[in-house]
Design a protein around this motif. Structure first.
Motif, PDB file in Angstrom:
ATOM      1  N   ASN A  45      -3.540   0.718  10.209  1.00 18.09           N
ATOM      2  CA  ASN A  45      -4.886   0.394   9.722  1.00 18.09           C
ATOM      3  C   ASN A  45      -4.904  -0.778   8.753  1.00 18.09           C
ATOM      4  N   HIS A  46      -3.723  -1.193   8.270  1.00 17.66           N
ATOM      5  CA  HIS A  46      -3.603  -2.299   7.320  1.00 17.66           C
ATOM      6  C   HIS A  46      -2.450  -3.211   7.735  1.00 17.66           C
TER       7      HIS A  46
ATOM      8  N   ILE B  62       0.851  -1.184   0.000  1.00 20.89           N
ATOM      9  CA  ILE B  62       0.000   0.000   0.000  1.00 20.89           C
ATOM     10  C   ILE B  62       0.886   1.233   0.000  1.00 20.89           C
TER      11      ILE B  62
ATOM     12  N   SER C  44      -0.568  -5.637   5.386  1.00 18.58           N
ATOM     13  CA  SER C  44       0.081  -5.091   4.194  1.00 18.58           C
ATOM     14  C   SER C  44       1.466  -4.527   4.498  1.00 18.58           C
TER      15      SER C  44
END
Length: 80
Positions: A68-69, A8, A72
């Motif tokens: 938040n990820h 990301i 990733s």
């Protein structure tokens, strides 16, 4: 067995997106939701300035997106 994590890009910058696209890497983008003005004030108050300032902003954005990820890979700023 190698498990590849999604990548990301934590930036809304079209220039950064195009640079990463040229590598051939498959990625998504996600924009940090932090209050950039408050962060700028905090960094300035703590004495961050010069070329460290944009690096600190980019790192904070990448960290927020990474939190938040967690599944990733979220690259942060590159420091020469």
């Amino acid at each position: 067995m190698t498990v590849l994590r999604p990548v990301i890009l934590a930036s809304a910058s079209e220039t950064r997106r195009k640079m990463l696209e040229r590598t051939g890497l498959v990625f998504k983008t996600a924009v940090a939701t932090l209050d950039e003005e408050k962060l700028k004030q905090k960094l300035t108050a703590s004495g961050v300035g010069g070329e460290d300032f944009p690096l600190a902003l980019a790192e904070a954005k990448a960290r927020e997106v990474a939190e938040n990820h967690p599944e990733s890979l979220v690259p942060g700023p590159l420091v020469p």
